[in-house]
Design a protein around this motif. Sequence first.
Motif: not given
Ligand SMILES: CC(C)(COP(=O)(O)OP(=O)(O)OC[C@H]1O[C@@H](n2cnc3c(N)ncnc32)[C@H](O)[C@@H]1OP(=O)(O)O)[C@@H](O)C(=O)NCCC(=O)NCCS
Length: 238
Positions: A173, A191-192, A209-210, A225, A232
């Motif tokens: 990303n 992730g980003s 994760g990002a 993450v 996670l």
């Molecule tokens: C890591 C990831 C895949 C998790 O997604 P998910 O399984 O839907 O997780 P949730 O959003 O339900 O979050 C669950 C917990 O993890 C935490 N969390 C999610 N992403 C995180 C990250 N990147 N870094 C730190 N903590 C993160 C949330 O705050 C949450 O914490 P809590 O339970 O204390 O409230 C997602 O958040 C992520 O980072 N994806 C990459 C996104 C990206 O790069 N996008 C660009 C597209 S071009």
Amino acid sequence: MSGAPERSEETPAPTTAALDIVIVGCGGFGREVADVIAAINARSSTGPVWNLLGYLDDAPTELNADRARRQGHQVLGPVSADTMAGRPHFVVGINSGSVRRVLAERLEASGWRPATLIDPDARIGSDCRIGEGTVLCPGAKITTNVTLGRHVQLNPNCTVGHDTVLNDYVSINPLAAVSGEIVLGEQVTVGSSAFIHQGLTVAAGTTVGASACVLRNQPEAAVLVGVPASELHSGEGC
Ligand SMILES: CC(C)(COP(=O)(O)OP(=O)(O)OC[C@H]1O[C@@H](n2cnc3c(N)ncnc32)[C@H](O)[C@@H]1OP(=O)(O)O)[C@@H](O)C(=O)NCCC(=O)NCCS
């Protein structure tokens, strides 16, 4: 992909007749791919390389269909071997590696040919191999002796260092940094703004994760993450 791919596909040399192409998915990345195609055509010194027919999408939202129209393109219909009789080239413009795999395998089984798209503002170092169906967005950089498998996505401004292998259906990303001598298994998503330290191996299906900072090998699929990155949860992410 099993092992390092031997394919070394480049964007086809421009011909007098542009090649028909469709983009699978009219969401955000799919429409970014349309811009990559436009940039390739605009910078070709011998005329357009690709003739973008439009998007295939099983369930386009009205919002995305409208955005596609504003780009000057149409959603042609669902992803079906019957949709386009001429079997144009295709590229899957969907971020999820697992979804990308299902669609690409279905289309390839029907005789469709994946296109390899390299934005003119991407940078490719020496001794690199790039698999079919792979997309490099503007600002993506790979240095030397990098192997990209099939249907890999390099989003804008990511970097991939020396002697690294990204297996099939990997997604990097925007702004993510993959260091040197790394192996990412199939369908890994980075992730980003995430960072992967030099010399590591990350298991197939893992999602980083990002903004995570991966400092250890990851032997089993998991969602990672944090800084330093920790699980996670186990199992595949995207
Ligand atoms: C890591 C990831 C895949 C998790 O997604 P998910 O399984 O839907 O997780 P949730 O959003 O339900 O979050 C669950 C917990 O993890 C935490 N969390 C999610 N992403 C995180 C990250 N990147 N870094 C730190 N903590 C993160 C949330 O705050 C949450 O914490 P809590 O339970 O204390 O409230 C997602 O958040 C992520 O980072 N994806 C990459 C996104 C990206 O790069 N996008 C660009 C597209 S071009």
